[in-house]
Enzyme design. Structure first.
Site, PDB file in Angstrom:
ATOM      1  CB  THR A 158      -0.931   0.015   1.220  1.00 24.95           C
ATOM      2  OG1 THR A 158      -0.143  -0.195   2.398  1.00 24.95           O
ATOM      3  CG2 THR A 158      -1.966  -1.087   1.127  1.00 24.95           C
ATOM      4  CD  GLU A 176      -9.897  -2.121   4.588  1.00 27.66           C
ATOM      5  OE1 GLU A 176     -10.629  -2.978   4.108  1.00 27.66           O
ATOM      6  OE2 GLU A 176      -9.063  -2.334   5.466  1.00 27.66           O
TER       7      GLU A 176
END
Length: 735
Positions: free
Chosen positions: A463, A701
């Site tokens: 990420t 998310e």
């Protein structure tokens, strides 16, 4: 302390780990090779329920290179793992003769070479006493767990309000089981030496893996060290300590040599979790003007026989919209299936599809624009707490998204828009993602050469944590990016929570902020009585940092460098620790806000062939302060691709008779690829969040929820077919 102007943070800095990865020099756990290392292959159950009546390892033990075969006959009793903020640890393997699911590990073969271990695993003979498995979510034979998370919520009287509502929409929505399928196969390398354990693992949480293995094997946590410097993707599947990790550690202790265990792709389908399927019942009551008067959301999901997976689904509907009467209930059905686990946007991915589809359906009953209906029920304050949000720009998400997408060009008539033979549909959805932050620690050092070293046990699962935290550290210490090193992925470093739940950037960033601030204080304390220092007597509020120097806030020329302070005091370095804790909403008088987003989607449907294409998606996200817009945009794009997969492709298919996963490979389990993805437009709006000094909110998310609902809503607009189950299939489009 006043920071220098934000030059490093916010910039689209390239990933600092990128060169290593493209050069093949980043060492994933599967790349680790240790002297004398041996290998493990697994024997898995071929039935879903019953008991082992005979497990014969004799032939396997005689094969070349075999060192040991572990089974419930000879494996030691292991202690249960700890319960953490994600729930209990999955049960340890090889503890009894019970079969709980197809693919369960029954034996572990240790051999000199991988092919020798695999051959010996095939030579293990297993006979069973079969039982009838419970495999369907609607099967009453499976234990029904009510309110398993203690999060069922009631506000007002939803039942009475629904009975009196002018308009009521009621429907059932179904989401399929999905499997995470990161590109990198999970691997564990374990080595015991003098009572100390070292593990290289594909984990999203080194601190938890360390604690769990210490508890299971009854050794001090100080005797366990877990590395996860690089992880080849995870999407939630690396949040728990799975049985294969325990088996690798057990095998290493048994044979007294380093051991490597690499899961195959079929083993990934049964061994490292999956998104549980759901059946959700929604009732929404509204006045004729569109104002919500009641929401009732009940969700049923699957869970394994002897495990507990923390995945609230219906709970999110309690705070998504302004509504005086709300009831949410979660249920779990125990089945003979592998243990579920988190998958990107756990719970919210399923819940959002149901809620945002239901709101779209209600908009047609009320003859209101779907966007207008959402705006009429905008939650200006947090509905459950009654407190103002720490930040919320969802209204701006809607407005900017509608403009960028061209929502005003939408013809409200069903099936009225076309592109040649293709039916064209526009759909949208809102997203209110949960807030998540837990305790985190970090440590910062500046050495005699003036460079910084900041570290924490956190994991970068792809990420960009290496990059973003290096940027942040550089800004907080007033250094250039190449003057700072950020280290992570080692449980011996200061404690960190999991890389998951969109909570790591906030928790870790705040801990890094605290550590760097304390480090500046430490330098100031060093010169507090130093007559040679222009910083003598200064407090942290008197100074700023830039160019490797601490200087007076009012006069940048009045100060000195870190190097000079260390040299004058005969120090090689100074170090400070920082801790972040989640704030209490009542103390701060604000409701902690997660990220918000609006999704706008265009679909094309071939009415003759049932083909569905998604040529255009617009995502507008309120993510608070964005530390690296380039990486944040990449996160939203990646999550959106996952949302497309959930909507139209992904379904883990279990044989209803045997419990075997029928498509446990990447040939039969379909994931979205480049050809499935059209234009993805990502925009960030909003201001820094008020709750923390950094003002960040996680965005890992929020890009996935809303995508499936917006696609399904667009399909209805194009075709008039209301599809309430995922994935959307050709059969449904032609039916």
């Amino acid at each position: 302390m006043t920071l220098s102007r934000p030059v490093v943070v916010g910039a689209g800095v390239d990933r600092v780990d990128g060169p290593l990865k493209v050069a093949g020099a980043a060492a994933y756990s599967s790349d680790i090779v240790l002297p004398g290392m041996v290998h493990v292959a697994l024997v898995r159950s071929t039935i879903a329920a019953g008991r082992i009546t005979r497990l014969d390892t004799g032939a396997a033990e005689q094969l070349p290179g075999v060192l040991a075969v572990l089974s419930h006959h000879n494996a030691p009793r292991l202690a249960a793992g700890p319960t953490n903020n994600l729930g209990p640890t999955p049960p340890p393997p090889l503890q009894d003769d019970r079969i709980r699911h197809h693919g369960q590990y029954l034996a572990a073969v240790v051999a000199e070479k991988p092919y020798q271990a695999a051959a010996a695993a095939r030579a293990v003979t297993v006979e069973y006493e079969r039982a009838e498995p419970v495999l369907r979510i609607e099967d009453p034979g499976g234990e029904l767990r009510t309110d398993p998370f203690g999060m069922d919520a009631t506000r007002g009287d939803a039942a009475a309000a629904l009975a009196a509502a002018e308009v009521v929409h009621e429907a059932t929505y179904v989401t399929a089981e999905n499997t995470n399928n990161p590109l990198g196969l999970f691997a564990t390398v374990a080595q015991w030496s003098g009572g100390r354990l070292t593990v290289h693992d594909a984990t999203q949480w080194t601190s938890n893996t360390c604690q769990t293995l210490a508890q299971m094997f009854e050794v001090p946590e100080s005797a366990v060290r877990v590395y996860a410097k690089y992880v080849g993707g995870a999407f939630g599947s690396g949040l728990r300590v799975w049985p294969h990790v325990v088996l690798a550690v057990l095998a290493a202790r048994t044979v007294g040599r380093p051991v490597k265990l690499v899961l195959s792709r079929p083993e990934m389908f049964t061994g490292v979790g999956h998104r549980p399927n759901t059946v959700q019942k929604l009732r929404i009551g509204a006045a004729r003007d569109g104002g919500f008067v009641a929401i009732e959301h009940e969700a049923l999901q699957t869970v394994a026989m002897d495990d507990e997976n923390l995945e609230p689904v219906a709970a999110s509907s309690a705070s998504a919209y302004a509504c005086p009467n709300v009831t949410t209930r979660d249920r779990q059905r125990r089945l003979n299936i592998p243990c579920p686990g988190s998958m990107r946007a756990p719970g919210e991915a399923q819940a959002n599809f149901a809620l945002e589809s239901a709101i779209d359906e209600l908009s047609y009953l009320l003859d209101l624009d779907p966007l207008d209906l959402r705006l009429r029920n905008y939650a200006q304050v947090q509905p459950q707490f009654g407190l103002p949000w720490s930040s919320k720009a969802l209204r701006e998400c809607y407005q900017v998204g509608a403009e960028r997408f061209g929502w005003s060009r939408r013809d409200r008539r069903i099936g009225a828009m076309r592109d040649g033979r293709w039916l064209v549909g526009y759909g949208m959805a809102g997203v209110s993602y949960l807030w998540w932050q837990v305790h985190c620690e970090a440590r910062a050092t500046i050495g005699s050469d003036g460079t910084g070293y900041v570290r924490s046990a956190a994991t970068d699962i792809g990420t960009g944590t290496y990059t973003v935290m290096r940027q942040l550290s550089a800004e907080l210490l007033g250094l250039e990016l190449d003057q700072v090193r950020f280290d992570l992925g080692d449980s011996n470093l200061p404690w960190s929570p999991q890389a998951g739940g969109s909570g790591l950037t906030g928790a870790l960033g705040n801990a890094v902020h605290a550590a760097c601030r304390e480090l500046i204080r430490t330098f100031l304390r060093t010169v507090v009585n130093d007559s040679a220092s222009p910083l003598r007597g200064c407090t942290i509020d008197d100074v700023a940092v830039s160019g490797g120097r601490i200087h007076h806030r009012a006069d940048g020329k009045l100060g000195e460098s870190f190097v000079a302070i260390l040299a004058r005091h005969g120090l090689d370095e100074l170090t400070a620790d920082g801790v972040s804790e989640p704030p209490d909403p009542q103390e701060v008088g604000m409701a902690p806000a997660g990220a918000f987003a609006a999704k706008f989607v265009e679909v094309h449907v071939d009415p003759d062939l049932g083909l569905l294409r998604v040529p255009r998606i617009v995502s507008v996200v309120d993510g608070g302060r964005i530390l690296n817009e380039k990486l944040a945009r990449s996160q939203i794009i990646g999550a959106t691709v996952g949302g497309v997969g959930q909507a139209i492709l992904e379904e883990t298919v279990t044989d209803p008779r045997t419990g075997r996963i029928a498509n446990a490979n990447l040939g039969d389990y379909l994931v979205a690829v480049n050809a499935d993805i059209g234009e993805v437009d990502v925009t960030f709006v909003g201001e820094p969040d008020q709750l923390t000094p950094l003002g960040t909110k996680g965005v890992g998310e929020v890009g996935l929820p809303g995508t499936a609902a917006a696609i399904a809503n667009a399909v209805y607009h194009a075709t008039g077919k209301r599809i309430r189950s995922l994935p959307i299939t050709i059969d449904e489009l032609l039916g």
